[in-house]
Design an enzyme around this catalytic site. Structure first.
Site, PDB file in Angstrom:
ATOM      1  N   HIS A 200       0.797  -1.233   0.000  1.00 23.43           N
ATOM      2  CA  HIS A 200       0.000   0.000   0.000  1.00 23.43           C
ATOM      3  C   HIS A 200       0.829   1.282   0.000  1.00 23.43           C
ATOM      4  CE1 HIS A 200       0.899  -0.095   4.303  1.00 23.43           C
ATOM      5  NE2 HIS A 200       0.620   1.187   4.307  1.00 23.43           N
TER       6      HIS A 200
HETATM    7  C1  UD1 Z   1      -2.167   5.443   5.852  1.00 28.32           C
HETATM    8  C2  UD1 Z   1      -0.865   5.914   6.521  1.00 28.32           C
HETATM    9  C3  UD1 Z   1       0.186   4.811   6.427  1.00 28.32           C
HETATM   10  C4  UD1 Z   1      -0.353   3.510   6.998  1.00 28.32           C
HETATM   11  C5  UD1 Z   1      -1.637   3.156   6.273  1.00 28.32           C
HETATM   12  C6  UD1 Z   1      -2.235   1.872   6.763  1.00 28.32           C
HETATM   13  C7  UD1 Z   1      -0.364   8.316   6.375  1.00 28.32           C
HETATM   14  C8  UD1 Z   1       0.476   9.333   5.727  1.00 28.32           C
HETATM   15  N1  UD1 Z   1      -0.303   7.087   5.847  1.00 28.32           N
HETATM   16  O1  UD1 Z   1      -1.906   5.257   4.477  1.00 28.32           O
HETATM   17  O2  UD1 Z   1       1.330   5.189   7.163  1.00 28.32           O
HETATM   18  O3  UD1 Z   1       0.618   2.484   6.828  1.00 28.32           O
HETATM   19  O4  UD1 Z   1      -2.565   4.230   6.469  1.00 28.32           O
HETATM   20  O5  UD1 Z   1      -3.380   1.534   6.020  1.00 28.32           O
HETATM   21  O6  UD1 Z   1      -1.038   8.613   7.333  1.00 28.32           O
HETATM   22  N2  UD1 Z   1      -9.412   4.596   1.756  1.00 28.32           N
HETATM   23  C9  UD1 Z   1     -10.609   3.923   1.732  1.00 28.32           C
HETATM   24  N3  UD1 Z   1     -11.171   3.571   2.913  1.00 28.32           N
HETATM   25  C10 UD1 Z   1     -10.604   3.860   4.120  1.00 28.32           C
HETATM   26  C11 UD1 Z   1      -9.382   4.559   4.130  1.00 28.32           C
HETATM   27  C12 UD1 Z   1      -8.802   4.912   2.952  1.00 28.32           C
HETATM   28  O7  UD1 Z   1     -11.152   3.637   0.674  1.00 28.32           O
HETATM   29  O8  UD1 Z   1     -11.181   3.506   5.167  1.00 28.32           O
HETATM   30  C13 UD1 Z   1      -8.775   4.957   0.461  1.00 28.32           C
HETATM   31  C14 UD1 Z   1      -9.007   6.364   0.038  1.00 28.32           C
HETATM   32  O9  UD1 Z   1      -9.247   6.361  -1.321  1.00 28.32           O
HETATM   33  C15 UD1 Z   1      -7.699   7.069   0.327  1.00 28.32           C
HETATM   34  C16 UD1 Z   1      -6.690   5.948   0.221  1.00 28.32           C
HETATM   35  O10 UD1 Z   1      -7.390   4.757   0.601  1.00 28.32           O
HETATM   36  O11 UD1 Z   1      -7.451   8.082  -0.561  1.00 28.32           O
HETATM   37  C17 UD1 Z   1      -5.511   6.111   1.098  1.00 28.32           C
HETATM   38  O12 UD1 Z   1      -5.877   6.373   2.475  1.00 28.32           O
HETATM   39  P1  UD1 Z   1      -4.963   7.331   3.396  1.00 28.32           P
HETATM   40  O13 UD1 Z   1      -5.473   7.337   4.793  1.00 28.32           O
HETATM   41  O14 UD1 Z   1      -4.772   8.630   2.726  1.00 28.32           O
HETATM   42  O15 UD1 Z   1      -3.547   6.659   3.367  1.00 28.32           O
HETATM   43  P2  UD1 Z   1      -3.102   5.137   3.432  1.00 28.32           P
HETATM   44  O16 UD1 Z   1      -2.492   4.781   2.120  1.00 28.32           O
HETATM   45  O17 UD1 Z   1      -4.181   4.257   3.965  1.00 28.32           O
END
Ligand code: UD1
Length: 350
Positions: A200
Site C-alpha cells: 500500500h
Molecule cells: C495510511 C498511513 C500509512 C499507513 C496506512 C495503513 C499516512 C500518511 N499514511 O496510508 O502510514 O501504513 O494508512 O493503512 O497517514 N481509503 C478507503 N477507505 C478507508 C481509508 C482509505 O477507501 O477507510 C482509500 C481512500 O481512497 C484514500 C486511500 O485509501 O485516498 C488512502 O488512504 P490514506 O489514509 O490517505 O492513506 P493510506 O495509504 O491508507
C-alpha cells in the site's frame, strides 16, 4: 487526571488498545478516545474496534481522505475544537500517520503535554510522508515511548533530552500476544501453502510502472507458490488501472485483525511494504520480504526474519527461492517485545 488518546488509521488501533487497557486497570484516571476518521471503511476501522475490545470513540472527527495537506489540516482544525472543550491533561498519539502529527501539533501549540507511542523510528527517507510525521511528532512530544533501542539513539542524536525518552518495548506485539490464541481464518477456498502479500506504500502502488513490475514478479512467483493478497483500498484503485489478468492470485478485501494474524502465522513467507507486518512476522518467526529500499524498523533485520528487497523486484524471486528451499533466516525476538509495553507506559504516565 484526564488522558485523551487519538487514533485515526488502521495501524493505530492495535497500538492504542494495550495502552488504554493498561491505564483503565489503574484508578483515578479518566480516559477519552478521539477517532479522526482518517480510515472510515468498516473493514479498515470498525471491525478492529470490535476485535481489539476498544471502547467506542467519544468523538469521531470524520475527516475522511484527502491530499497530505488537506487531511492533516482538516484533522488539526477539528481536533483543536475538541481539545479546547475537553481540556485534557495529556494527549497520547500513536505511530506515524497523518493523524499523529496533526494531533501532536495542535496540542504543542495549546501547551498540552503529548506522549508519542512508537517514537524514535527512522527510515531516513524523507520521500515517505510517515518519516516527516515521525520527525516532527518526536520534536514536539513530551514523553517519547520507544519500541526498540535504535529509537533511543535516533532521538538522542536529534537533540531530544534523555529524560523524555522511555524504552518500553513494542505495543503492537502486546496486542499480538493477547489475541494470537483467538486468531483464526474461516475464509473459504484458501490454499494450505501460500505467500501472503500486502502492498500500500505510495511509492509501490501509486506509480503504475512500479506496481506493474511488482505484479509481474508476483505472477512469476505464483507458478511456485499460491499468492494470497488482501488488497488495501489505495492499491485496489491502481491495480484496476493496470488492467492485468490477476486471476492467478487469491485477491481478498482487507481482512480483520484476527483473520490477518492467522494468515501471517500460516504463511510460508510474507511479502509486504507495511511497517507493522515486519514486526509481527519477526515475532511469529515467519520469513518476511520487504519491498522497500529502507526500513524504520532495523531490529527486524538485525534480529528478526526481515529481508529488504529494495527496488530490484527480481531479488524477490531470488530471496523467495531461498525460503522455499528451506534456507530460512535464524531469528530472535527483540528485547521487551514481551506483551507488557502498555503496562510500562501506564506506569510511567501514572
Ligand atoms: C495510511 C498511513 C500509512 C499507513 C496506512 C495503513 C499516512 C500518511 N499514511 O496510508 O502510514 O501504513 O494508512 O493503512 O497517514 N481509503 C478507503 N477507505 C478507508 C481509508 C482509505 O477507501 O477507510 C482509500 C481512500 O481512497 C484514500 C486511500 O485509501 O485516498 C488512502 O488512504 P490514506 O489514509 O490517505 O492513506 P493510506 O495509504 O491508507
Amino acid at each position: 487526571m484526564h488522558i485523551l488518546h487519538v487514533v485515526g488509521a488502521r495501524p493505530n488501533f492495535m497500538k492504542a488498545a494495550p495502552v488504554l487497557h493498561a491505564i483503565s486497570s489503574r484508578n483515578g484516571t479518566r480516559q477519552s478516545l478521539v477517532h479522526t476518521g482518517q480510515h472510515y471503511d468498516t473493514n479498515m476501522s470498525d471491525v478492529f474496534f470490535r476485535q481489539l475490545d476498544l471502547p467506542k470513540p467519544d468523538v469521531n472527527l470524520a475527516v475522511g481522505s484527502g491530499s497530505q495537506a488537506r487531511q492533516t489540516a482538516e484533522i488539526m482544525v477539528r481536533f483543536e475544537t475538541v481539545v479546547l472543550e475537553q481540556k485534557p491533561d495529556l494527549v497520547v498519539v500513536y505511530g506515524d500517520v497523518n493523524s499523529t502529527i496533526a494531533a501532536a501539533l495542535v496540542c504543542a501549540k495549546l501547551q498540552i503535554p503529548v506522549a508519542h507511542v512508537e517514537a524514535g523510528l527512522r527510515s531516513f527517507d524523507h520521500t515517505m510522508p510517515e518519516e516527516i510525521n515521525r520527525l516532527m511528532t518526536d520534536q514536539i512530544s513530551d514523553y517519547l515511548f520507544t519500541p526498540s533501542q535504535d529509537g533511543d539513539h535516533n532521538l538522542l542524536r536529534e537533540g531530544i533530552r534523555r529524560e523524555k525518552i522511555h524504552f518500553v518495548g513494542n505495543v503492537m506485539i502486546d496486542t499480538l500476544i493477547r489475541l494470537l490464541p483467538q486468531a483464526k481464518c474461516n475464509l473459504e477456498g484458501l490454499p494450505e501453502r501460500y505467500a501472503l502479500i500486502t502492498l500500500h506504500r505510495p511509492s509501490n502502488v501509486d506509480d503504475l510502472d512500479a506496481l506493474g513490475a511488482l505484479v509481474s514478479s508476483l505472477l512469476n512467483i505464483s507458478q511456485q507458490i499460491d499468492i494470497v493478497f488482501p488488497v488495501h483500498p489505495r492499491t485496489r484503485k491502481h491495480l484496476a488501472a493496470l488492467g492485468r489478468d490477476l486471476s492467478r492470485f487469491h485477491l481478498l478485501e482487507p481482512v480483520p485483525y484476527l483473520e490477518f494474524l492467522s494468515l501471517q502465522r500460516g504463511a510460508t513467507a510474507v511479502i509486504t511494504d507495511s511497517g507493522g507486518i515486519q514486526e509481527e512476522t519477526t515475532y511469529l518467526g515467519v520469513p518476511c520480504l520487504t519491498v522497500r529500499e529502507n526500513t524504520e524498523r532495523p531490529v527486524t533485520i538485525t534480529s528478526g526474519t526481515n529481508v529488504l528487497i529494495g527496488r530490484d523486484v527480481d531479488q524477490l524471486t531470488v530471496e523467495l527461492a531461498k525460503i522455499l528451499s528451506g534456507n530460512k533466516k535464524q531469528a530472535q525476538i527483540p528485547p521487551l517485545w514481551d506483551g507488557h509495553a502498555g503496562e510500562r507506559i501506564a506506569s510511567i504516565l501514572s
